[in-house]
Design an enzyme around this catalytic site. Structure first.
Site, PDB file in Angstrom:
ATOM      1  N   HIS A 286      61.747  61.684  63.568  1.00 22.11           N
ATOM      2  CA  HIS A 286      62.940  60.432  62.948  1.00 22.11           C
ATOM      3  C   HIS A 286      62.490  60.638  61.779  1.00 22.11           C
ATOM      4  O   HIS A 286      63.378  59.367  60.471  1.00 22.11           O
ATOM      5  CB  HIS A 286      62.836  59.885  63.793  1.00 22.11           C
ATOM      6  CG  HIS A 286      61.395  58.279  63.234  1.00 22.11           C
ATOM      7  ND1 HIS A 286      59.835  58.423  64.111  1.00 22.11           N
ATOM      8  CD2 HIS A 286      61.101  57.777  62.305  1.00 22.11           C
ATOM      9  CE1 HIS A 286      59.501  58.000  63.218  1.00 22.11           C
ATOM     10  NE2 HIS A 286      59.837  57.117  62.269  1.00 22.11           N
TER      11      HIS A 286
ATOM     12  N   ASP B  81      54.544  26.223  80.891  1.00 24.60           N
ATOM     13  CA  ASP B  81      56.015  26.329  79.649  1.00 24.60           C
ATOM     14  C   ASP B  81      55.094  27.569  79.246  1.00 24.60           C
ATOM     15  O   ASP B  81      55.698  28.739  78.506  1.00 24.60           O
ATOM     16  CB  ASP B  81      55.535  25.554  78.552  1.00 24.60           C
ATOM     17  CG  ASP B  81      57.272  24.921  79.234  1.00 24.60           C
ATOM     18  OD1 ASP B  81      58.435  25.703  80.019  1.00 24.60           O
ATOM     19  OD2 ASP B  81      57.683  24.022  79.115  1.00 24.60           O
TER      20      ASP B  81
ATOM     21  N   GLU C 253      64.221  61.490  55.759  1.00 21.45           N
ATOM     22  CA  GLU C 253      63.363  60.305  54.609  1.00 21.45           C
ATOM     23  C   GLU C 253      62.805  60.639  53.540  1.00 21.45           C
ATOM     24  O   GLU C 253      63.063  60.875  52.135  1.00 21.45           O
ATOM     25  CB  GLU C 253      63.269  59.092  55.779  1.00 21.45           C
ATOM     26  CG  GLU C 253      62.957  57.868  54.625  1.00 21.45           C
ATOM     27  CD  GLU C 253      64.617  57.439  54.087  1.00 21.45           C
ATOM     28  OE1 GLU C 253      65.101  56.960  55.248  1.00 21.45           O
ATOM     29  OE2 GLU C 253      64.452  56.734  52.806  1.00 21.45           O
ATOM     30  N   ASP C 254      61.491  61.851  54.372  1.00 24.77           N
ATOM     31  CA  ASP C 254      60.277  62.157  54.339  1.00 24.77           C
ATOM     32  C   ASP C 254      60.098  63.670  53.206  1.00 24.77           C
ATOM     33  O   ASP C 254      59.292  64.025  52.680  1.00 24.77           O
ATOM     34  CB  ASP C 254      58.903  61.422  54.389  1.00 24.77           C
ATOM     35  CG  ASP C 254      59.264  59.888  54.734  1.00 24.77           C
ATOM     36  OD1 ASP C 254      60.250  59.566  53.965  1.00 24.77           O
ATOM     37  OD2 ASP C 254      58.507  59.596  55.279  1.00 24.77           O
TER      38      ASP C 254
ATOM     39  N   ASP D 130      59.894  51.951  65.897  1.00 22.01           N
ATOM     40  CA  ASP D 130      59.058  52.914  64.505  1.00 22.01           C
ATOM     41  C   ASP D 130      59.106  52.262  63.895  1.00 22.01           C
ATOM     42  O   ASP D 130      57.631  51.631  63.776  1.00 22.01           O
ATOM     43  CB  ASP D 130      60.142  53.890  64.112  1.00 22.01           C
ATOM     44  CG  ASP D 130      59.957  53.872  62.396  1.00 22.01           C
ATOM     45  OD1 ASP D 130      58.626  54.564  62.041  1.00 22.01           O
ATOM     46  OD2 ASP D 130      60.538  53.580  61.697  1.00 22.01           O
TER      47      ASP D 130
HETATM   48 MN    MN Z   1      58.985  55.909  60.757  1.00 25.57          MN
END
Ligand code: MN
Length: 476
Positions: free
Chosen positions: A73, A259, A77-78, A140
């Site tokens: 994932h 509760d 991006e990286d 994530d």
């Molecule tokens: Mn991540």
């Protein structure tokens, strides 16, 4: 959530589907290679993060594409990987999921830039194409929130608030109750540390003081059900700290234990729920007004259960929740429960349910149709779908969910889009009210129409939902 190793992930997957191990290992090796020489702020190797995210999803029995996508994932991006690279190696579905998760990280309600509104709109709509994107993103976020202590204080605040604002509502709307509660508590800890600590201490004391008699109740209920040949599990369930905090803000005292702590009775069959209810009441007398049948009358997020509050030992009031295993899984995991309940075609089933039953999903599609302007679209999504809701009843006992601040006119247009223009009188809890009456939780609303009534121009200023507004414009 502690970090895990590849061995632990494989172990977890072997519990439900060993046929995916080969592909999972491929995705793992690919991701490890791509993230080589990258490190987390905690000092750990970066690959530990995708591994832990995959592990969280494996405990929910996620399918192969989801597990592979969760391992991959962060590579878009990286690292220098492209969506096409992933598609070539792992197929179209995995590539789409990774791409969706990468985009979802960029939802930003605060940014005021024109360009960002357009982007945010695209991302919000991508949520509707495959609900698994949301599940990977939530896992994530869960791991990132549990390692938030390694970031600087400013970043901590920013991420905690963003989690409350965007990811908690998302989790709620796909029914993922456990993830929602965990995310709330992890954020709460950073947003108001002293309040968090205080509630945790008080809760611990109360748990300690109630431990004896709760154990006694668990045993007694378990035994009486068994004696009637009803297989069952009885557990103590504690409301999450943020949930307690919200109740406290409404002025409730912590000693109103019912509760905060509840007994959860889990049985196999729906009929056993009602039999068990009778047996629980034979041991402990109920408060009649506190009984709720959410099996016959499910909540808008699909929650089903019997709730009864009983007089327990030592002057205590204890809420007892009775449900089937199936209901318990749906309540805990929401749509993700279908990985376990329907492994053959889980993702189709999830998508089908969210498209037909989720008011959140339907509203997103409607808002998209209504607003051409990106900024207006984003602002309305934020106002109508990501802030609070009220829940009211129709006269048939159906529960209707509306954004906080909605009026009786909003209600009328939601339950009867064609007839609402003939609205004449509104009754709330049997009292006549004005049509711009602002709805409260648990209001029972009755709309009277007649054929001589017509919509009025001023209604446009008396509604909160886009749905009502656009229907009023049509009717005028
Ligand atoms: Mn991540």
């Amino acid at each position: 959530m502690k970090s895990v190793s590849i061995g632990e992930l494989i172990n977890e997957i072997n519990k439900y589907d060993s046929t995916m191990i080969f592909d999972v290992m491929n995705a793992y090796n690919y991701a490890r290679d791509k993230h080589k020489n990258q490190y987390r702020e905690s000092g750990e190797e970066y690959i530990v993060h995708p591994l832990t995210v995959a592990y969280i999803l494996a405990t929910m029995k996620a399918d192969k594409d989801t597990i592979c996508a969760s391992l991959l994932h962060d590579v878009l991006e990286d690292t220098d990987t492209s969506k096409e690279d992933i598609e070539f190696e792992f197929g179209k579905t995995v590539a789409e999921l990774v791409d969706g998760v990468t985009k979802l990280s960029r939802v930003n309600f605060e940014s005021k830039k024109e360009r960002n509104y357009a982007n945010t709109r695209k991302i919000i709509l991508s949520i509707t194409s495959d609900v698994r994107v949301v599940l990977i993103k939530l896992a994530d976020r869960l791991h990132n929130m549990s390692t938030l202590s390694f970031k600087n204080p400013e970043k901590q605040q920013e991420i905690a608030r963003e989690t409350m604002e965007i990811f908690v509502p998302l989790a709620y709307n796909i029914g993922a109750y456990k993830m929602k509660c965990d995310l709330e508590d992890l954020s709460f800890k950073y947003i108001d540390k002293s309040e968090y600590d205080r509630i945790q201490d008080e809760t611990n004391i109360l748990l300690y003081e109630s431990n004896e008699f709760l154990k006694e109740m668990v045993n007694k209920i378990h035994k009486i059900l068994l004696s009637e040949h009803i297989p069952n599990q009885v557990k103590v369930r504690i409301r999450n700290l943020y949930g307690i905090y919200k109740k406290r803000r409404k002025g409730q005292k912590l000693k109103d234990i019912h509760d905060l702590l509840a007994l959860k009775v889990i049985v196999d069959e729906v009929a056993d729920c009602y039999l068990s209810l009778g047996l629980v009441h034979s041991l402990y007398k109920p408060i009649n007004s506190k009984f709720k049948d959410y099996i016959a009358n499910p909540k808008t997020n699909m929650y089903q259960c019997l709730h009864t509050t009983v007089f327990g030992p030592k002057d205590s009031l204890v809420q007892t929740q009775i449900r089937t295993n199936y209901m318990d899984k749906i309540d805990t995991f929401g749509l993700a429960a279908y990985w376990d309940l329907n492994p053959e075609n889980a993702s189709t089933k999830m998508q089908e349910i969210i498209e037909t039953r989720s008011q959140f999903y339907k509203s997103l599609v409607e808002l998209d149709k209504e607003y051409e302007n990106d900024q207006e679209f984003v602002e309305h999504v934020k106002k109508e779908l990501f802030s609070g809701n009220v829940y009211v009843y129709t006269t048939e006992g159906k529960v209707i969910q509306l954004p906080v601040g909605s009026s009786a006119i909003d209600f009328a247009y939601l339950v009867d889009p064609e007839g609402a223009c003939k609205l004449r009188e509104v009754y709330v809890n049997d009292k006549k009210v004005h049509e711009d009456y602002i709805l409260h939780n648990k209001d029972r609303v009755r709309i009277r129409t007649d054929r001589f009534s017509f919509p009025r121009e001023e209604w446009k200023n008396k509604v909160k939902t886009t749905r009502a507004l656009s229907l009023i414009r049509r009717d005028l």
